[in-house]
Scaffold this active site. Structure first.
Site, mmCIF file in Angstrom:
data_model
loop_
_atom_site.group_PDB
_atom_site.id
_atom_site.type_symbol
_atom_site.label_atom_id
_atom_site.label_comp_id
_atom_site.label_asym_id
_atom_site.label_seq_id
_atom_site.Cartn_x
_atom_site.Cartn_y
_atom_site.Cartn_z
ATOM 1 N N SER A 1 0.845 -1.198 0.000
ATOM 2 C CA SER A 1 0.000 0.000 0.000
ATOM 3 C C SER A 1 0.873 1.237 0.000
ATOM 4 O O SER A 1 1.582 1.525 0.977
ATOM 5 C CB SER A 1 -0.915 0.026 1.224
ATOM 6 O OG SER A 1 -1.551 1.290 1.334
ATOM 7 N N ASP B 1 -5.694 0.534 -9.121
ATOM 8 C CA ASP B 1 -6.895 1.316 -9.440
ATOM 9 C C ASP B 1 -7.447 1.020 -10.827
ATOM 10 O O ASP B 1 -8.548 1.466 -11.165
ATOM 11 C CB ASP B 1 -6.593 2.820 -9.344
ATOM 12 C CG ASP B 1 -6.458 3.279 -7.902
ATOM 13 O OD1 ASP B 1 -7.111 2.674 -7.034
ATOM 14 O OD2 ASP B 1 -5.700 4.226 -7.653
#
Length: 449
Positions: free
Chosen positions: A176, A328
């Site tokens: 992340s 994404d």
């Protein structure tokens, strides 16, 4: 007034197009825009930012930096100027900081505030308030920061910055860039050396831009992953930033051109950071005609123009190792896969379960609603290609990328596709509909002919 606060949903319908043509520019990169504002806020001097993404998420970050004592505003020349207050200069805001729909904004800002003795309440919209914040509150607590969070470690949340922060070494449990960045930003005002160990590489905009602002930061590749170390309490120096086009936004017109017969477009000035080009690599592997032209360097990042023509795609296996560089982009890749020959299998997708929505479930439901066969597990999705019949209404769950992906699908579907609510597109790509329609797309309200 912000589009996302309109009470009524804004449904849109997308119909088959006859080929997209033109040269376009997509909005400035979102990741760089957030960071330029934040780093400028804690630098010494005036940071200038050209090409800032003026979407709701980024504007909320600008407002938050101003509320914390810096000053961020756009000039008449469309250049943003940020008056920094130094790494220890942030102050408690008078009002709650509203981050709207932006997980990046709130998580990075929490890192920025974590090691300054201030108190701030962080709030967001209904979608952001459902998203877990424990992944950043846990590592930030190790510096001495304390949090009063809502049930499930969610927003609204009150942060009390550490008065005497201590350096930490933190190994990322999941890949992340947001968590990594929050820890690195907390390190800026912490004495000594703080290290983040990253077993799987993620976007490295924070490291690149911190180096540009003069932070004492080193990156070393070791057997257990990348070790990123910041020596704290070195002041940052204001910079001139020119933000290139966002590859996550470019993904939508790029896939639209690939799947819509007769298309030939150029998307100018796109960031080509190797941690962000996973989708381009994947689409080329699927047979996509994408040529990178005019490669050049801008602000420490490689940029170029993408020349995209309609192509016959074929299904592939997308390995889990590619997920961090395109996390994404899986919704729009799934749309491309639905028009490819054969089956596309995407692996390593557990991160999509905690995005704006359970993005994996939302994508699969949207594909099935439009006649595309799928199967999935906790961290994988298979899409059976051959063309999307269309005709389905997609529930977006207040997720901008779900909305845009299925509006792209409609441009090549046999019938049409519709989305229940398009308001949240404004969080990242305010002129999405205008840009695609300007190239020959057919996106409009459901009652439009």
């Amino acid at each position: 007034m912000s589009n996302t606060h309109i009470a009524e949903p804004l449904p849109l319908i997308s119909r088959k197009a006859q080929g997209l043509k033109g040269r376009i520019r997509v909005p400035g990169d979102k990741s760089m825009s957030h960071r330029a504002l934040m780093f400028g806020a804690v630098a010494i001097g005036e940071t200038t930012i050209k090409g800032l993404l003026e979407a709701e998420d980024v504007i909320n970050t600008a407002k938050a930096m101003t509320a914390l004592g810096a000053k961020a505003e756009r000039g008449a020349d469309n250049v943003w100027r940020v008056q920094g207050v130094g790494i220890a200069g942030l102050r408690s805001p008078d009002q709650p900081l509203d981050f709207g729909n932006s997980g990046t904004g709130v998580r990075l800002a929490m890192g920025l505030m974590a090691t300054t003795p201030l108190t701030a309440r962080c709030i967001g919209d209904a979608s952001l308030s459902k998203r877990p914040m424990g992944r950043v509150t846990v590592p930030l607590s190790q510096f001495g920061t304390t949090f009063e969070a809502s049930e499930g470690n969610r927003l609204p949340l009150t942060l009390h910055g550490a008065k005497n922060p201590v350096p930490v070494t933190y190994t990322l449990p999941v890949a992340s860039a947001q968590v990594k960045s929050a820890v690195l930003l907390a390190a800026l005002n912490t004495p000594g050396k703080t290290s983040v160990i990253e077993p799987t590489p993620t976007r490295d905009h924070t490291e690149r831009m911190l180096k540009g602002f003069g932070a004492a930061i080193t990156v070393e590749q070791r057997e257990d992953g990348r070790h990123i170390t910041v020596e704290g309490q070195h002041e940052l120096t204001a910079q001139a930033i020119d933000v290139p086009g966002d590859p996550s936004s470019a993904a939508f017109p790029m896939v639209a051109a690939l799947i819509t017969e007769g298309s030939d477009i150029v998307i100018e000035n796109i960031m080509l950071n190797p941690t962000r080009t996973g989708l381009i690599d994947t689409l080329v592997e699927m047979g996509g005609d994408i040529v990178i032209e005019n490669r050049r360097l801008a602000g420490g990042e490689e940029v170029g123009d993408l020349h995209v023509r309609s192509s016959r795609l074929h299904g592939i296996r997308v390995p889990a190792s590619r997920a961090p560089s395109m996390i994404d982009e899986y919704p729009i890749l799934s749309v491309a896969a639905s028009f490819a020959d054969g089956t596309t299998r995407m692996e390593g997708l557990e991160e999509l379960r905690v995005k704006e929505s359970d993005r994996l479930a939302a994508v699969e439901a949207g594909l099935q609603a439009n006649g595309v066969p799928t199967s999935s597990g906790r961290d994988w999705l298979e899409v059976q290609g051959g063309g999307a019949p269309g005709g389905g209404k997609v529930t977006t769950h207040m997720d901008h990328r779900i909305a845009m992906s299925f509006l792209v699908m409609g441009l090549a579907s046999r019938i049409y596709t519709s989305v229940d609510d398009s308001r949240f597109i404004a969080t990242s790509f305010p002129d999405f509909t205008g840009l695609l329609n300007g190239m020959g797309g057919r996106i409009g309200p459901p009652d439009a002919k």
